[in-house]
Design a protein around this motif. Structure first.
Motif, PDB file in Angstrom:
ATOM      1  N   GLY A  63       0.811  -1.214   0.000  1.00 19.30           N
ATOM      2  CA  GLY A  63       0.000   0.000   0.000  1.00 19.30           C
ATOM      3  C   GLY A  63       0.839   1.256   0.000  1.00 19.30           C
ATOM      4  N   SER A  64       2.036   1.199   0.619  1.00 18.17           N
ATOM      5  CA  SER A  64       2.901   2.372   0.622  1.00 18.17           C
ATOM      6  C   SER A  64       3.356   2.733  -0.788  1.00 18.17           C
ATOM      7  N   ASN A  65       3.513   1.716  -1.629  1.00 22.51           N
ATOM      8  CA  ASN A  65       3.840   1.973  -3.030  1.00 22.51           C
ATOM      9  C   ASN A  65       2.700   2.711  -3.717  1.00 22.51           C
ATOM     10  N   GLY A  66       1.449   2.316  -3.420  1.00 23.21           N
ATOM     11  CA  GLY A  66       0.287   3.010  -3.985  1.00 23.21           C
ATOM     12  C   GLY A  66       0.148   4.426  -3.478  1.00 23.21           C
ATOM     13  N   VAL A  67       0.450   4.643  -2.190  1.00 22.33           N
ATOM     14  CA  VAL A  67       0.404   5.996  -1.645  1.00 22.33           C
ATOM     15  C   VAL A  67       1.441   6.883  -2.325  1.00 22.33           C
ATOM     16  N   GLY A  68       2.639   6.325  -2.540  1.00 26.30           N
ATOM     17  CA  GLY A  68       3.659   7.087  -3.245  1.00 26.30           C
ATOM     18  C   GLY A  68       3.227   7.458  -4.651  1.00 26.30           C
ATOM     19  N   ALA A  69       2.562   6.522  -5.336  1.00 25.54           N
ATOM     20  CA  ALA A  69       2.077   6.804  -6.689  1.00 25.54           C
ATOM     21  C   ALA A  69       1.018   7.906  -6.676  1.00 25.54           C
ATOM     22  N   LEU A  70       0.124   7.867  -5.682  1.00 18.20           N
ATOM     23  CA  LEU A  70      -0.902   8.912  -5.589  1.00 18.20           C
ATOM     24  C   LEU A  70      -0.267  10.272  -5.362  1.00 18.20           C
ATOM     25  N   TRP A 109      13.070  -3.008   6.467  1.00 15.63           N
ATOM     26  CA  TRP A 109      12.906  -1.631   6.958  1.00 15.63           C
ATOM     27  C   TRP A 109      13.234  -0.619   5.872  1.00 15.63           C
ATOM     28  N   LEU A 110      14.195  -0.962   4.990  1.00 18.84           N
ATOM     29  CA  LEU A 110      14.531  -0.043   3.905  1.00 18.84           C
ATOM     30  C   LEU A 110      13.462  -0.047   2.818  1.00 18.84           C
ATOM     31  N   LEU A 111      12.808  -1.205   2.612  1.00 22.93           N
ATOM     32  CA  LEU A 111      11.722  -1.266   1.623  1.00 22.93           C
ATOM     33  C   LEU A 111      10.582  -0.317   1.991  1.00 22.93           C
ATOM     34  N   ALA A 112      10.405  -0.082   3.298  1.00 19.56           N
ATOM     35  CA  ALA A 112       9.361   0.854   3.726  1.00 19.56           C
ATOM     36  C   ALA A 112       9.631   2.261   3.219  1.00 19.56           C
ATOM     37  N   LEU A 113      10.886   2.566   2.891  1.00 21.98           N
ATOM     38  CA  LEU A 113      11.240   3.857   2.297  1.00 21.98           C
ATOM     39  C   LEU A 113      11.343   3.758   0.778  1.00 21.98           C
ATOM     40  N   THR A 114      11.866   2.632   0.293  1.00 20.68           N
ATOM     41  CA  THR A 114      12.107   2.480  -1.142  1.00 20.68           C
ATOM     42  C   THR A 114      10.816   2.341  -1.942  1.00 20.68           C
ATOM     43  N   LEU A 115       9.881   1.528  -1.452  1.00 22.34           N
ATOM     44  CA  LEU A 115       8.670   1.257  -2.234  1.00 22.34           C
ATOM     45  C   LEU A 115       7.830   2.508  -2.473  1.00 22.34           C
ATOM     46  N   PRO A 116       7.563   3.357  -1.461  1.00 25.87           N
ATOM     47  CA  PRO A 116       6.834   4.582  -1.780  1.00 25.87           C
ATOM     48  C   PRO A 116       7.611   5.513  -2.710  1.00 25.87           C
ATOM     49  N   LEU A 117       8.960   5.511  -2.607  1.00 25.05           N
ATOM     50  CA  LEU A 117       9.756   6.340  -3.512  1.00 25.05           C
ATOM     51  C   LEU A 117       9.651   5.829  -4.950  1.00 25.05           C
ATOM     52  N   LEU A 121       8.225   8.189  -7.956  1.00 25.02           N
ATOM     53  CA  LEU A 121       9.000   8.497  -9.153  1.00 25.02           C
ATOM     54  C   LEU A 121       8.420   7.808 -10.386  1.00 25.02           C
ATOM     55  N   GLY A 122       7.825   6.623 -10.206  1.00 23.28           N
ATOM     56  CA  GLY A 122       7.172   5.968 -11.335  1.00 23.28           C
ATOM     57  C   GLY A 122       6.002   6.781 -11.857  1.00 23.28           C
ATOM     58  N   ALA A 123       5.197   7.339 -10.937  1.00 20.11           N
ATOM     59  CA  ALA A 123       4.085   8.193 -11.349  1.00 20.11           C
ATOM     60  C   ALA A 123       4.600   9.465 -12.007  1.00 20.11           C
ATOM     61  N   THR A 124       5.680  10.034 -11.476  1.00 17.90           N
ATOM     62  CA  THR A 124       6.262  11.244 -12.058  1.00 17.90           C
ATOM     63  C   THR A 124       6.751  10.985 -13.480  1.00 17.90           C
ATOM     64  N   ALA A 125       7.406   9.830 -13.687  1.00 19.24           N
ATOM     65  CA  ALA A 125       7.862   9.477 -15.033  1.00 19.24           C
ATOM     66  C   ALA A 125       6.694   9.298 -15.987  1.00 19.24           C
ATOM     67  N   SER A 126       5.617   8.664 -15.510  1.00 19.28           N
ATOM     68  CA  SER A 126       4.439   8.464 -16.348  1.00 19.28           C
ATOM     69  C   SER A 126       3.810   9.795 -16.755  1.00 19.28           C
ATOM     70  N   SER A 357      -8.818   3.337  -6.379  1.00 20.10           N
ATOM     71  CA  SER A 357      -7.966   2.202  -6.031  1.00 20.10           C
ATOM     72  C   SER A 357      -7.652   2.162  -4.543  1.00 20.10           C
ATOM     73  N   MET A 358      -7.822   3.283  -3.838  1.00 15.67           N
ATOM     74  CA  MET A 358      -7.526   3.327  -2.403  1.00 15.67           C
ATOM     75  C   MET A 358      -8.777   3.192  -1.540  1.00 15.67           C
ATOM     76  N   VAL A 359      -9.913   3.667  -2.029  1.00 17.31           N
ATOM     77  CA  VAL A 359     -11.092   3.719  -1.158  1.00 17.31           C
ATOM     78  C   VAL A 359     -12.248   2.851  -1.628  1.00 17.31           C
ATOM     79  N   SER A 360     -12.228   2.393  -2.882  1.00 13.73           N
ATOM     80  CA  SER A 360     -13.396   1.659  -3.385  1.00 13.73           C
ATOM     81  C   SER A 360     -13.564   0.317  -2.697  1.00 13.73           C
TER      82      SER A 360
END
Length: 403
Positions: A63-70, A109-117, A121-126, A357-360
């Motif tokens: 979910g942190s990856n999805g929050v980062g994308a949002l 513990w590092l994935l908790a920082l990496t995945l939202p990043l 950045l994936g959303a920014t590139a898109s 995708s977050m609330v439905s």
């Protein structure tokens, strides 16, 4: 003497041929990135498998990856608008590729920082991809380029899951490394075809930022509310619809067949329909699409005529709605953007169009658990309200902001 239908078909093909090379290059990039989006597809399986996490912490990390994308959709467009979309696209893709390839060697513990990043950045590139394609095409002629981009992305997601499942037999670590390396290779190849876009100067009467633009353009603000409502309903397709079919005694094969039918219709029809309707006013087309989504989800609640038959009709109906509104609404919002805010407008629309995708799932699940029979007419009402708001947005005077 050519018939009108033949003339329209040739005109549509000419519109495709007239698209700049950059649009086709970016569409090819969309296909490859969608087909190789293995981190997105297999993240939960990877975390609960090789990483040995329980479902709850794995869900939180995913979910942190999805929050980062949002957050990336909401704020990432400003970087391209200010510093150049090509530059931001290539830099973001480079970092995403490296971070994804290194996921197997990162502690949890590092994935908790990496995945939202990675999500951010994936959303920014898109957004950079979309902005470059939009700026390469004149205002009012962007439906064809949006349709080509969406078709490429959908085709990639058709190829990606079975390809990923095949590669996963060699281990999830290899799968993630391949994802990251393909992102880097795609970034290298794409950079050779993209030139730096000229800076877009802000017109004297144009707003400085997207929020000022929204306050000035109430028609767009009204439409975006409708976008959020319809996406809230549409995402039930991936949460409560399979539950409904299971509880009605239907096999899982029916649900997977529905998804396959919807994907096939989109791949076959979205570009021809977009070309056919390209000169029609956008707002009525969007509203008609939202209305079809409302009808489609309402039909899921009609079980007296046979669950399987009704489900197929419902899926075809709501997919027809998606074909009408997705391309048209995206191009409509891009056309509404001042030249110096194209990235931020696209990010704002993407955030609204993926908000479900977050609330439905939690909202739909609550209604379904309490009153299963109420969910489908309620979905029809909510999506119908989105159609009304879309029509209302066409009646609110819009400002051009000196585009």
């Amino acid at each position: 003497m050519s018939s009108p239908g033949v003339v329209r078909e040739r005109s549509g093909l000419n519109d495709l041929r007239a698209l700049p090379r950059v649009v086709w290059v970016l569409a090819a990039g969309r296909f490859v990135s969608s087909a190789s989006a293995f981190l997105l597809l297999f993240l939960v399986l990877y975390l609960t498998g090789p990483r040995g996490l329980d479902v709850v912490p794995a869900g939180l990390l995913a979910g942190s990856n999805g929050v980062g994308a949002l957050l990336g959709n909401l704020t990432g467009g400003r970087f391209g608008d200010r510093h150049g979309h090509r530059r931001v696209l290539l830099l973001s893709a480079s970092v995403v590729g490296v971070l994804t390839a290194l996921v197997p060697w990162q502690p949890v513990w590092l994935l908790a920082l990496t995945l939202p990043l990675i999500g951010y950045l994936g959303a920014t590139a898109s957004l950079g991809q979309g902005a470059l394609a939009a700026l390469a095409v004149p205002v009012g002629s962007r439906r064809a380029s949006v349709a080509v981009s969406r078709a490429a992305s959908n085709a990639g997601f058709v190829v990606g899951p079975p390809l990923g499942a095949l590669l996963a037999t060699r281990g999830y670590d290899a799968l993630l490394v391949i994802d990251g390396l393909l992102t880097l290779v795609l970034r290298l190849v794409t950079s050779r075809f993209l030139t730096d876009e000229p800076p877009v100067e802000r017109a004297p009467e144009a707003p400085a930022g997207v929020w000022q633009a929204l306050r000035a353009d109430r028609s767009l603000a009204v439409l975006l509310v409708g976008v959020v409502l319809v996406d809230l309903v549409y995402r039930q397709l991936y949460s409560t619809v399979p539950l409904h079919l299971r509880d009605q005694g239907q096999p899982l094969a029916l649900y997977t067949a529905l998804i396959a039918v919807g994907s096939a219709l989109i791949l076959l029809l979205e570009i021809p329909v977009a070309l056919w309707l390209r000169h029609r006013p956008a707002v009525p087309v969007i509203a008609a699409g939202y209305a079809l989504v409302a009808v489609g989800f309402t039909l899921f609640g009609v079980t007296s005529l046979g669950v399987a038959l009704v489900a197929v009709v419902a899926m075809v109906t709501l997919t027809a709605g998606e074909i009408l509104y997705k391309t048209t609404a995206t191009a409509h919002v891009l056309d509404a953007a001042p030249g110096h805010l194209v990235g931020r407008y696209q990010g704002l629309y993407t955030a609204a169009a993926t908000s479900g995708s977050m609330v439905s799932a939690p909202l739909g699940g609550l209604v379904y658990a309490a009153r299963p029979g109420w969910l489908w007419p309620l979905c029809g009402v909510v999506a119908g309200l989105g159609a009304v708001l879309a029509l209302a947005s066409g009646r609110v005077p819009a400002r051009t902001h000196g585009r």
